[in-house]
Scaffold this motif. Sequence first.
Motif, PDB file in Angstrom:
ATOM      1  N   UNK A 241       0.832  -1.209   0.000  1.00  0.00           N
ATOM      2  CA  UNK A 241       0.000   0.000   0.000  1.00  0.00           C
ATOM      3  C   UNK A 241       0.868   1.260   0.000  1.00  0.00           C
ATOM      4  N   UNK A 242       1.948   1.258   0.830  1.00  0.00           N
ATOM      5  CA  UNK A 242       2.821   2.438   0.910  1.00  0.00           C
ATOM      6  C   UNK A 242       3.578   2.662  -0.403  1.00  0.00           C
ATOM      7  N   UNK A 243       4.031   1.554  -0.996  1.00  0.00           N
ATOM      8  CA  UNK A 243       4.749   1.679  -2.272  1.00  0.00           C
ATOM      9  C   UNK A 243       3.823   2.170  -3.379  1.00  0.00           C
ATOM     10  N   UNK A 244       2.568   1.742  -3.342  1.00  0.00           N
ATOM     11  CA  UNK A 244       1.586   2.248  -4.309  1.00  0.00           C
ATOM     12  C   UNK A 244       1.434   3.767  -4.163  1.00  0.00           C
ATOM     13  N   UNK A 245       1.353   4.227  -2.905  1.00  0.00           N
ATOM     14  CA  UNK A 245       1.231   5.665  -2.637  1.00  0.00           C
ATOM     15  C   UNK A 245       2.449   6.420  -3.176  1.00  0.00           C
ATOM     16  N   UNK A 246       3.636   5.863  -2.924  1.00  0.00           N
ATOM     17  CA  UNK A 246       4.883   6.493  -3.386  1.00  0.00           C
ATOM     18  C   UNK A 246       4.894   6.580  -4.911  1.00  0.00           C
ATOM     19  N   UNK A 247       4.522   5.463  -5.578  1.00  0.00           N
ATOM     20  CA  UNK A 247       4.509   5.426  -7.045  1.00  0.00           C
ATOM     21  C   UNK A 247       3.576   6.504  -7.607  1.00  0.00           C
ATOM     22  N   UNK A 248       2.361   6.555  -7.047  1.00  0.00           N
ATOM     23  CA  UNK A 248       1.353   7.513  -7.523  1.00  0.00           C
ATOM     24  C   UNK A 248       1.823   8.949  -7.305  1.00  0.00           C
ATOM     25  N   UNK A 249       2.427   9.227  -6.149  1.00  0.00           N
ATOM     26  CA  UNK A 249       2.853  10.592  -5.825  1.00  0.00           C
ATOM     27  C   UNK A 249       4.008  11.045  -6.725  1.00  0.00           C
ATOM     28  N   UNK A 250       4.947  10.147  -6.994  1.00  0.00           N
ATOM     29  CA  UNK A 250       6.069  10.486  -7.900  1.00  0.00           C
ATOM     30  C   UNK A 250       5.535  10.775  -9.300  1.00  0.00           C
ATOM     31  N   UNK A 251       4.623   9.923  -9.756  1.00  0.00           N
ATOM     32  CA  UNK A 251       4.072  10.099 -11.099  1.00  0.00           C
ATOM     33  C   UNK A 251       3.272  11.397 -11.203  1.00  0.00           C
ATOM     34  N   UNK A 253       3.692  14.085  -9.356  1.00  0.00           N
ATOM     35  CA  UNK A 253       4.573  15.250  -9.193  1.00  0.00           C
ATOM     36  C   UNK A 253       5.440  15.505 -10.419  1.00  0.00           C
ATOM     37  N   UNK A 254       5.933  14.433 -11.059  1.00  0.00           N
ATOM     38  CA  UNK A 254       6.924  14.618 -12.132  1.00  0.00           C
ATOM     39  C   UNK A 254       6.473  14.066 -13.482  1.00  0.00           C
ATOM     40  N   UNK A 255       5.234  13.569 -13.568  1.00  0.00           N
ATOM     41  CA  UNK A 255       4.664  13.064 -14.829  1.00  0.00           C
ATOM     42  C   UNK A 255       5.532  11.986 -15.471  1.00  0.00           C
ATOM     43  N   UNK A 256       6.090  11.113 -14.635  1.00  0.00           N
ATOM     44  CA  UNK A 256       6.919  10.028 -15.151  1.00  0.00           C
ATOM     45  C   UNK A 256       6.763   8.808 -14.250  1.00  0.00           C
TER      46      UNK A 256
END
Length: 523
Positions: A241-251, A253-256
């Motif tokens: 769940x935490x890694x999913x949150x991290x992935x979504x937030x990076x994407x 924020x930086x569109x990648x």
Amino acid sequence: MNVLIVDDEKHVREGIRLLADWEAFGICEIREASNGEEAVQIIDEYKPEIIFSDMKMPKMDGTKLLEWIKEHMPTSKTIVVTGYDDYQYMRKAIHYGSSDYLLKPVDPEILNTTLDRVVQEWKKEESERKSKVDSYQLINKMKPVYRDRRLTYFINNKHIEAELLEELGFHLAASYAIAVIPISEKVMEEFSYDRDLAYFSVLNIINELLMEKKCGIGFRYLANKGEIVVIFWDRFEDIQEYLNEIYVEIKKSFAVSCPIGLGPVEAVDNLLHSYHEGKKILLESNVLEEKELRVYTKNDNPNVEFKSLMVYSSAIKLAVQAGELGAFDELIQQIKADYIQEGYLSVRQMERFEQEYLLISNRWYKDYNIPVKSANLLEKRAMLYFNKDGKFMLENYEHRIQREISVFLKKVKKKQQKKNTNIIYEIEKYLQNNFNREIKLQEISEQFYISREYVSRKFKQEFNVNISDYIVQVRINKAKSLLKNSQLKIYEIANMVGYQDDKYFRKVFKKVAGITPNEYRDQ
């Protein structure tokens, strides 16, 4: 340095202006205000280092101004100038941090002595402030580097004292899990290839979430280029769940897309295994898959046999020899079908393909003696064809391969044309060196390893004359040169230029030159 003089009496402000030796103290700008409110506006805009202030003024008196300065401009030095030798004023001036208290009328010597001391105090304090800022910036800059080094060391089964780890915000535990996040060239593009900024920005997102959950820490993994590693020490059941949150937030924020691979929970002495497993899961992930969250915790992909481009070497050779892009069409489709089974293509297979493709390409460039530019990093070449969702754009990649093959074939064709032109000039030189004997097309064909038909056709294209006529021209030109020597007989010259029958020579000479050999010699 800037100075502000605040007094409601104009002659007092002018007096201070005239009496102080501003230049000696490096003061270049002096401004004035007639009350506290006006002074606040000037201080806000110009931020003077030294402020002279009266105590009794309309609108905002000196006490309130000193209080405001202490709160909003604490680095400024204040000097109170007043006509009242009153202990209460002096006490307030001291309370709000004034450097001195001068009485009106101001004595020039006392004014300059006080100004000298206050300027020196300000410079000393400014130097200390700057030193503290520099130290703070250096500590903040070095802290992530220190953290990255220590935690990289820790993963590689090295012992680190508990106190050092706790300083970094790391918690000791019986077991850990490691997640691997590659920082690709696509990510670097978003930060104009400022690597430090890229790592800082991505880690900021990761550690902000992990600090809130109090279960892990992210850092730059220095043992391998281009990777961020996250160590989890708690709440293992929530890691996905935490890694999913991290992935979504990076994407967001930086569109990648930044794919994440998670290794299994391991004891402290087996951390490196968790790291390698996380990386392996990433390398075996399917780049063709439509996937909203590219967070991989296990390998769900089919056990497909690893392919090698080298098995197609013979087919590639035939296609190159054909010299046409169309000869590669069927081959490319065959390779594509062999590599992609069940809609699966792994990152590892993609990297292997690129390595072998470049190896084969460079070999063919070398075989044809064509200069080849140094190739981009393999990752760079592949990453251009991933979209923002992390899916590999196979068709676009296929078109790139076709373009590169097309460029190669054009260079080969150009090289061959140049080579053929050079051969024709070599044949011309051969004819000039052997003009005095009979030369047949078959001899030239065997000498230069090209067909008689090709020699005949290309020679005429290049020189606008066939080979036999060219030899005649060379012989007659040589004969003209020899005829200038009056000692040589005509038949001797005929033999020297390749004619055994001097009558035939005379006939050919007249046909080419328009006059007989004797007439040419007489001229």
